[in-house]
Design an enzyme around this catalytic site. Structure first.
Site, mmCIF file in Angstrom:
data_model
loop_
_atom_site.group_PDB
_atom_site.id
_atom_site.type_symbol
_atom_site.label_atom_id
_atom_site.label_comp_id
_atom_site.label_asym_id
_atom_site.label_seq_id
_atom_site.Cartn_x
_atom_site.Cartn_y
_atom_site.Cartn_z
ATOM 1 N N LYS A 240 0.733 -1.201 -0.126
ATOM 2 C CA LYS A 240 -0.009 -0.020 -0.147
ATOM 3 C C LYS A 240 0.838 1.215 0.027
ATOM 4 O O LYS A 240 1.716 1.488 0.765
ATOM 5 C CB LYS A 240 -0.893 0.013 1.413
ATOM 6 C CG LYS A 240 -1.720 1.293 1.600
ATOM 7 C CD LYS A 240 -2.458 1.336 2.574
ATOM 8 C CE LYS A 240 -2.948 2.642 3.169
ATOM 9 N NZ LYS A 240 -3.482 2.759 4.351
ATOM 10 N N ASP A 245 -2.251 10.666 3.349
ATOM 11 C CA ASP A 245 -3.787 10.176 3.383
ATOM 12 C C ASP A 245 -4.473 11.279 4.036
ATOM 13 O O ASP A 245 -4.399 11.418 5.472
ATOM 14 C CB ASP A 245 -4.034 8.854 4.225
ATOM 15 C CG ASP A 245 -5.306 8.560 4.369
ATOM 16 O OD1 ASP A 245 -6.237 9.078 3.691
ATOM 17 O OD2 ASP A 245 -5.756 7.635 5.198
ATOM 18 N N LYS A 252 -9.729 13.568 7.965
ATOM 19 C CA LYS A 252 -9.107 13.105 9.348
ATOM 20 C C LYS A 252 -9.129 14.347 10.213
ATOM 21 O O LYS A 252 -8.800 15.607 9.657
ATOM 22 C CB LYS A 252 -7.842 12.595 9.053
ATOM 23 C CG LYS A 252 -7.601 11.336 8.567
ATOM 24 C CD LYS A 252 -6.165 10.890 8.401
ATOM 25 C CE LYS A 252 -6.206 9.648 7.634
ATOM 26 N NZ LYS A 252 -6.640 8.291 8.683
ATOM 27 N N ASP A 263 1.729 6.609 5.697
ATOM 28 C CA ASP A 263 0.626 5.855 5.106
ATOM 29 C C ASP A 263 1.209 5.161 3.724
ATOM 30 O O ASP A 263 0.428 4.279 3.223
ATOM 31 C CB ASP A 263 -0.433 6.516 4.950
ATOM 32 C CG ASP A 263 -1.877 5.613 5.201
ATOM 33 O OD1 ASP A 263 -1.621 4.703 5.889
ATOM 34 O OD2 ASP A 263 -2.970 5.973 4.464
ATOM 35 N N ASP A 322 -12.087 7.351 4.208
ATOM 36 C CA ASP A 322 -10.508 7.259 4.881
ATOM 37 C C ASP A 322 -10.495 5.759 5.075
ATOM 38 O O ASP A 322 -9.381 5.313 5.604
ATOM 39 C CB ASP A 322 -10.923 7.783 6.375
ATOM 40 C CG ASP A 322 -9.567 7.964 6.931
ATOM 41 O OD1 ASP A 322 -8.528 8.102 6.261
ATOM 42 O OD2 ASP A 322 -9.628 8.014 8.255
ATOM 43 N N GLU A 324 -9.409 3.910 2.449
ATOM 44 C CA GLU A 324 -9.167 3.876 0.835
ATOM 45 C C GLU A 324 -7.826 2.620 0.795
ATOM 46 O O GLU A 324 -7.852 2.404 -0.348
ATOM 47 C CB GLU A 324 -8.573 5.226 0.644
ATOM 48 C CG GLU A 324 -7.104 5.614 0.723
ATOM 49 C CD GLU A 324 -6.826 5.620 2.327
ATOM 50 O OE1 GLU A 324 -5.505 5.288 2.583
ATOM 51 O OE2 GLU A 324 -7.863 5.698 3.208
ATOM 52 N N ARG A 326 -7.455 -0.294 1.601
ATOM 53 C CA ARG A 326 -8.020 -1.525 1.284
ATOM 54 C C ARG A 326 -8.615 -1.660 -0.279
ATOM 55 O O ARG A 326 -8.521 -2.735 -0.854
ATOM 56 C CB ARG A 326 -8.935 -1.918 2.136
ATOM 57 C CG ARG A 326 -10.414 -1.231 2.155
ATOM 58 C CD ARG A 326 -10.930 -1.219 3.476
ATOM 59 N NE ARG A 326 -10.483 -0.828 4.406
ATOM 60 C CZ ARG A 326 -10.933 -0.881 6.019
ATOM 61 N NH1 ARG A 326 -12.023 -1.407 5.985
ATOM 62 N NH2 ARG A 326 -10.106 -0.249 6.702
#
Length: 473
Positions: A240, A245, A252, A263, A322, A324, A326
Site C-alpha cells: 500500500k 492520507d 481526518k 501511510d 478514509d 481507502e 484496502r
C-alpha cells in the site's frame, strides 16, 4: 556501510560485556580492583541500555559494559533464548567512539547475526533536511568468519531504505517520487519495471486505484516490478503506497493527519523486503506491486456512498473515504491472484484498530492456512521480530454486507476493524492461495536502542527468513 564490520582474524579488539543485574554482580567478583571501583564510582547498575566505558592506563578504552536489566524469568530462560536483549547493542554503534570492538560472549550464529543487524541499524540517521550533516565515524564490530555478512548487509540496507522512504515528507515522497524509488531499486538489480499512471489505470482495469488517487495533483499509479527465475515459484509482494492520507472527504482530524506521510509504509517495507530478496538471490519468480496514490480532496474525489467497480468485477459501496488503502490493495490482490502464485504477501498501514489491539511495536498478520502461520511464527521467534496472528473470523464477514453493492469497504459498527479490513481483502484472494496480510504501523513513536523515532521496518526480517526457508537461494 561495509566498514561497520571486521571479520575475526584474532586481532585485539575492545571487549563489550552485556550484563544483566545478576551478571554485573558476577562480573564485579571477577574484576575486583580498579575496574570494580570505576563501576561503583559511576553508579553503573546494568539497567537496560545503560552504558559504561572503562578507561585503560593510557586514556583509551579497556572495555565497555552494556546493561541488560533484570534477568528474565524462568519461563523465558527455559525456552532456550538468551537472556541478553540483542537489540540493546544498537545503542552502541552511535554512542561509542571509532575503533574495533568485539562481544565478550559466545553467542550462537543466529544471535550473532542479530547482534550485527542491531549494530548496523543503530547507525541510522535521517539527515536529509539538516543544513549540517553529523560528523560521524562508526565503530567496527568483529564478526565470526562464518557470519553471513551478505545477509546482514541486505537486511540492514532494507531497513534503511524503508526508513528513508517513510521519513521523507509527502511533499518530497508523492506517487512520482515513490515510483522513482522503485525504479532505482529495479535498476540496481536489473529487474523489469512497468508503470501504469493516471487515466490509463481505468483503461487497464484498475478502477479502485484510480478512484482513490484521481483527486490528487500527482496522478495515481500502479508500479509493477518483475525479477528472478522465470521457472521459479511465483512470489508476489504487494504494498500500500498511499503517500499521504487526508482521509478524503471523510477528512481526518488534524491530530490523526500528522503522521500520514507514513501511510505508504507498507510500500516502503515491501520495497525493502524485495531488495533483500533480490540482493540475496532467492530462487523465486518475484513480482512486486505497489499502488502509489495520494488520498486528496478535490473535484474528482470519490465520495461516501459511491459504488465503485473493482478489477475483480465486484462492486464496492464506499462507507468511508478514509478506508481507502484496502481499495488500492483490492485491485492489486486481484492482479496478483491472476498468475496463480505460490505465495502472496501484502503489507499496509491499514487500520487504527490494529494499533489499538497490539500497540505500535507488534504487527498483526492474517493468514488462512495454519501451516503458513506456523512457518511465519517460527521465523518471528527466530528473528525476534514481533508479529502476532489475528483471526480471519468468518463470523464478522456479514458486517461488510451492502444492500446495493457486492460489499462495503467498512463495517457498519465500531468493532474488530483490523479483522473486517482483512476480511474485505480476503474476498479478492482465492481461498486456496497462500496469502499473508500484514497490518503494520511502520513508525516508532519513541526511541529505543537501534530504533529512533520515525519510520520503521516491521516484520521484514521474519518474512525474509520465512521466504529463505521456503525458497532457498
Amino acid at each position: 556501510m561495509e566498514n561497520l564490520f571486521v571479520v575475526d582474524k584474532g586481532r585485539p579488539a575492545c571487549p563489550i560485556y552485556l550484563l544483566t543485574k545478576q551478571g554485573l554482580k558476577d562480573w564485579l567478583e571477577d574484576h575486583a580492583g580498579k575496574q570494580a571501583a570505576w563501576v561503583e564510582t559511576n553508579h553503573f547498575k546494568a539497567r537496560r541500555g545503560e552504558m559504561l566505558i572503562l578507561p585503560d592506563k593510557s586514556g583509551g578504552i579497556e572495555a565497555v559494559l552494556l546493561g541488560q536489566g533484570a534477568s528474565q524469568g524462568a519461563s523465558e530462560s527455559a525456552s532456550g533464548r538468551s537472556e541478553i536483549d540483542i537489540f540493546t547493542i544498537g545503542s552502541l554503534s552511535k554512542a561509542l567512539p571509532s575503533g574495533v570492538y568485539r562481544l565478550a560472549h559466545d553467542l550462537d550464529a543466529e544471535d550473532m547475526e542479530l547482534a550485527a543487524h542491531a549494530w548496523m541499524i543503530g547507525t541510522y540517521h535521517f539527515d536529509k533536511y539538516l543544513p549540517q550533516k553529523p560528523d560521524f565515524e562508526a565503530p567496527q564490530l568483529v564478526l565470526p568468519k562464518d557470519c553471513r555478512l551478505d545477509r546482514i548487509m541486505a537486511l540492514g540496507e532494507a531497513v534503511f531504505l524503508a526508513r528513508d522512504l517513510i521519513n521523507t515528507p509527502a511533499a518530497d515522497m508523492g506517487p512520482v517520487e515513490l515510483e522513482m524509488a522503485a525504479l532505482k531499486l529495479a535498476e540496481k538489480f536489473d529487474a523489469e519495471i512497468d508503470v501504469i499512471a493516471g487515466d490509463a489505470l481505468v483503461e487497464a482495469n484498475y478502477p479502485l486505484i484510480h478512484a482513490v488517487g484521481r483527486a490528487a495533483y500527482d496522478a495515481p499509479r500502479l508500479i509493477d516490478i518483475r525479477w528472478g527465475n522465470p521457472e521459479g515459484k511465483k512470489l508476489v509482494l504487494v504494498g500500500k503506497g498511499v503517500c499521504f492520507d487526508s482521509g478524503g472527504l471523510n477528512l481526518k482530524p488534524g491530530a490523526y493527519m500528522d503522521l500520514m506521510k507514513k501511510d505508504m509504509g507498507g510500500a516502503a517495507n515491501i520495497l525493502g523486503l524485495a531488495g533483500a530478496v533480490m540482493q540475496c538471490g532467492l530462487d523465486v519468480n518475484l513480482r512486486v506491486l505497489i499502488g502509489a496514490v495520494e488520498n486528496a480532496i478535490g473535484p474528482e474525489a470519490f465520495r461516501p456512498g459511491d459504488i465503485l467497480p473493482s478489477r475483480q468485477g465486484m462492486t464496492v459501496e464506499i462507507g468511508n473515504t478514509d478506508a481507502e488503502g484496502r481499495l488500492v490493495l483490492a485491485d492489486m490482490l486481484t492482479e496478483a491472484e491472476s498468475e496463480q502464485p505460490d505465495l502472496i504477501i501484502d503489507m499496509a498501514t491499514l487500520t487504527g484498530a490494529a494499533r489499538t489491539a497490539l500497540g505500535p511495536e507488534v504487527a498483526p498478520f492474517f493468514v488462512r492456512q495454519d501451516n503458513v502461520a506456523h512457518d511465519l511464527e517460527a521465523a518471528v521467534q527466530a528473528e525476534n521480530d514481533p508479529m502476532w496472528r489475528l483471526p480471519l473470523w468468518a463470523g464478522y464477514d456479514d458486517w461488510l454486507s451492502s444492500r446495493i453493492a457486492d460489499v462495503r469497504n467498512i463495517s457498519s459498527g465500531p468493532h474488530a476493524g483490523a479483522i473486517t479490513a482483512a476480511l474485505f481483502l480476503s474476498r479478492f484472494v482465492d481461498r486456496k492461495t497462500d496469502w499473508i496480510h500484514c497490518d503494520i504501523y511502520a513508525w516508532n513513536p519513541k526511541s529505543s536502542p537501534g530504533r529512533p523515532v520515525g519510520g520503521e521496518a516491521q516484520g521484514m526480517r521474519a518474512l525474509f527468513r520465512m521466504l529463505e526457508q521456503r525458497y532457498g537461494r
